[in-house]
Design a protein around this motif. Structure first.
Motif, PDB file in Angstrom:
ATOM      1  N   VAL A 139     -16.781 -39.841 -10.478  1.00  0.00           N
ATOM      2  CA  VAL A 139     -15.551 -39.784  -9.863  1.00  0.00           C
ATOM      3  C   VAL A 139     -14.366 -39.975 -10.813  1.00  0.00           C
TER       4      VAL A 139
ATOM      5  N   THR B 180     -18.350 -33.475 -11.245  1.00  0.00           N
ATOM      6  CA  THR B 180     -17.513 -34.446 -10.725  1.00  0.00           C
ATOM      7  C   THR B 180     -17.492 -33.858  -9.203  1.00  0.00           C
ATOM      8  N   THR B 181     -17.621 -35.105  -8.218  1.00  0.00           N
ATOM      9  CA  THR B 181     -17.707 -34.815  -6.734  1.00  0.00           C
ATOM     10  C   THR B 181     -16.502 -35.309  -6.196  1.00  0.00           C
ATOM     11  N   CYS B 182     -15.628 -36.318  -6.925  1.00  0.00           N
ATOM     12  CA  CYS B 182     -14.375 -36.704  -6.071  1.00  0.00           C
ATOM     13  C   CYS B 182     -13.382 -36.974  -7.038  1.00  0.00           C
TER      14      CYS B 182
ATOM     15  N   ARG C 157     -14.537 -33.339  -2.321  1.00  0.00           N
ATOM     16  CA  ARG C 157     -13.994 -34.650  -1.960  1.00  0.00           C
ATOM     17  C   ARG C 157     -12.745 -35.243  -2.902  1.00  0.00           C
ATOM     18  N   ALA C 158     -11.533 -35.516  -2.304  1.00  0.00           N
ATOM     19  CA  ALA C 158     -10.311 -35.817  -3.233  1.00  0.00           C
ATOM     20  C   ALA C 158      -9.491 -37.049  -2.332  1.00  0.00           C
ATOM     21  N   GLN C 159      -8.707 -37.610  -3.032  1.00  0.00           N
ATOM     22  CA  GLN C 159      -7.575 -38.448  -2.699  1.00  0.00           C
ATOM     23  C   GLN C 159      -6.475 -38.119  -3.293  1.00  0.00           C
TER      24      GLN C 159
ATOM     25  N   LEU D  47     -13.381 -35.483   3.875  1.00  0.00           N
ATOM     26  CA  LEU D  47     -13.271 -35.477   2.565  1.00  0.00           C
ATOM     27  C   LEU D  47     -12.093 -35.640   2.011  1.00  0.00           C
TER      28      LEU D  47
ATOM     29  N   ALA E 276     -14.924 -45.248  -7.212  1.00  0.00           N
ATOM     30  CA  ALA E 276     -15.012 -45.312  -5.843  1.00  0.00           C
ATOM     31  C   ALA E 276     -14.214 -46.439  -5.034  1.00  0.00           C
TER      32      ALA E 276
ATOM     33  N   ILE F 225     -19.226 -43.468  -0.917  1.00  0.00           N
ATOM     34  CA  ILE F 225     -19.755 -42.811  -2.096  1.00  0.00           C
ATOM     35  C   ILE F 225     -19.734 -44.007  -3.388  1.00  0.00           C
TER      36      ILE F 225
ATOM     37  N   ASP G 146     -23.302 -37.412  -1.969  1.00  0.00           N
ATOM     38  CA  ASP G 146     -22.518 -36.808  -3.102  1.00  0.00           C
ATOM     39  C   ASP G 146     -23.220 -37.062  -4.369  1.00  0.00           C
TER      40      ASP G 146
ATOM     41  N   VAL H 256     -21.822 -32.200  -2.402  1.00  0.00           N
ATOM     42  CA  VAL H 256     -20.729 -32.989  -1.779  1.00  0.00           C
ATOM     43  C   VAL H 256     -20.817 -33.185  -0.150  1.00  0.00           C
TER      44      VAL H 256
END
Ligand SMILES: [Zn+2]
Length: 446
Positions: A71, A128-130, A151-153, A188, A356, A365, A375, A410
């Motif tokens: 992450v 990296t998955t997020c 996956r992203a914020q 996601l 996370a 996650i 993930d 993911v």
């Protein structure tokens, strides 16, 4: 007696090692991770898995460790298109004389879309998955992430002055809440408020952000105490250190993610711990811009959640979280004057579950646990730099190179298959990046 027929599932991943959730028994040997409908449905010894489950896909990863996807808790993905455009400068000169003029000239919807695609491809390739991101046109960044399956914020930016993305704080805030509404049920993509820094956002919008963040239950992601100059300028301007001002405006809460935090007094560490705020520690960017050192060991002793980020590729200059993790582990020891500070497992947690938690996604996650989203990454531990392998945990932190990442899932979707990206058209992406390079080249620092 009749035998119980095996349960049908989508995927069985048999691995030499699995980094499980429990701190005392972090590393499981010869285990199988069972995935179905995008989720982890079981984690059990491989010998039992074959009897209990029957799967459409069964993969044996005999020299690998399976672990939660990494992450990246802070970055500016689209700035990948400015990688190497201005180096070897202190933060304020770098920002004001180079980066902001380059952004003023070049940032557009298309720039963000292509730049974010490049960043995601680099991140997926390195495990990296997020990622948490703060940049203009988060609508385009979200489009890129959603299309690739990442996956992203997105911490939608809020700043006092006009940019290509908005005219003023009111408009930036409205765009954030609109995007948050639009993506509210997306599996996601999520949104956060991204007030840029204490010195670029005034009191009224910050108070409004604190109120709305609580109402919408989303994070506030902000650069805080990045350099000593930020503190001395603030003291001159209003007599308070920035964190004190943020606390008085109601921003310091479990929702706050303080990016950098290289300048912290003991009472500020206590304040962050008391209010449950998180830190996004970006050691390589801090080192490159000579910004200062985050007191990671002290923060962890105080119980503050410390996560890890790369920052943008223009100040790192890569988005490799394995590299970042090693730098963080080494730097924490140097800063604390204590070789036992931030041991390998803690560095791994910082790069997974702590990230996370900072993003409010720890129910979904950050660890390989039944019920969580699948993930997951697989890392080969049979390359020369990983031999002999007495302690896989130590190997992951102190000697792993990101090209050892072989597979990435993911939400159960295979996005890196034996080193090959499955959802990015690399030829096309390279073409777009080359076009941007030709356009931007004359404006770069040589
Ligand atoms: Zn940043």
């Amino acid at each position: 007696m009749t035998a119980i027929p095996p349960e049908m599932v989508e995927t069985l991943l048999h691995a030499r090692w699995v980094l499980g959730a429990d701190d005392d028994q972090a590393l499981l040997e010869d285990h199988c991770l069972v995935l179905d409908k995008g989720r982890i449905v079981d984690l059990l010894p491989s010998s039992e898995a074959s009897e209990r489950y029957s799967a459409q896909t069964c993969l044996t990863l005999g020299e690998h460790v399976l672990m939660p996807g990494l992450v990246n808790t802070h970055g500016h993905a689209a700035m990948s298109l400015l990688r190497g455009a201005a180096d070897d400068l202190p933060l304020h000169t770098w920002l004001q004389d180079y980066i902001w003029p380059l952004e003023g000239r070049w940032v557009s919807e298309e720039f963000v879309y292509h730049g974010t695609q490049l960043a995601i491809a680099e991140m997926l390739r390195s495990g990296t998955t997020c990622f948490a991101d703060m940049y203009f046109f988060p609508n385009q960044a979200a489009r890129a992430a959603s299309e690739i399956g990442m996956r992203a914020q997105f911490a939608s930016p809020i700043i006092d002055f006009p940019t290509a993305w908005g005219q003023n704080a009111t408009e930036y805030i409205r765009k954030t809440t609109d995007l948050n509404d639009q993506y509210t049920n997306h599996p996601l993509i999520s949104f956060a408020f991204g007030p840029h820094a204490p010195y670029t956002v005034s009191n009224a919008p910050l108070e409004r952000v604190a109120m709305l963040a609580e109402e919408l239950d989303i994070p506030i992601h902000m650069h805080v105490h990045e350099t000593a100059q930020e503190i001395s300028d603030a003291l001159k301007a209003d007599g308070r250190r920035p964190l004190q001002r943020l606390a008085e405006l109601g921003l310091v809460s479990p929702r706050l993610v303080c990016v950098h935090a290289t300048q912290l007094l003991d009472e500020e560490i206590a304040l962050l711990a008391e209010h449950g705020a998180s830190i996004a520690h970006c050691p390589e960017s801090n080192l490159k811009l000579a910004s200062g050192f985050c007191p990671v060991a002290k923060l962890q002793q105080a119980g503050v959640n410390v996560a890890l980020g790369t920052d943008g590729a223009a100040s790192n200059n890569d988005l490799d979280m394995f590299g970042e993790m090693r730098t963080a582990a080494q730097l924490a020891k140097a800063v604390a004057g204590d070789a036992s500070a931030l041991p390998a497992l803690q560095a791994l947690r910082m790069t997974t579950i702590n990230g996370a938690r900072a993003m409010g996604l720890d129910n979904e996650i950050g660890s390989l646990e039944t019920g969580k989203s699948a993930d997951v990454i697989a890392v080969r531990l049979d390359s020369l730099n990983a031999l002999p392998c007495y302690n896989p945990l130590s190997q992951l932190v102190y000697s792993t190179q990101s090209n050892q990442v072989s597979h990435v899932w993911v939400a159960g979707k295979l996005l890196l298959d034996d080193g090959e990206l499955t959802s990015v058209d690399l030829g096309r992406l390279r073409g777009h990046v080359q076009q941007w390079q030709q356009r931007i080249q004359p404006d770069t620092r040589r």
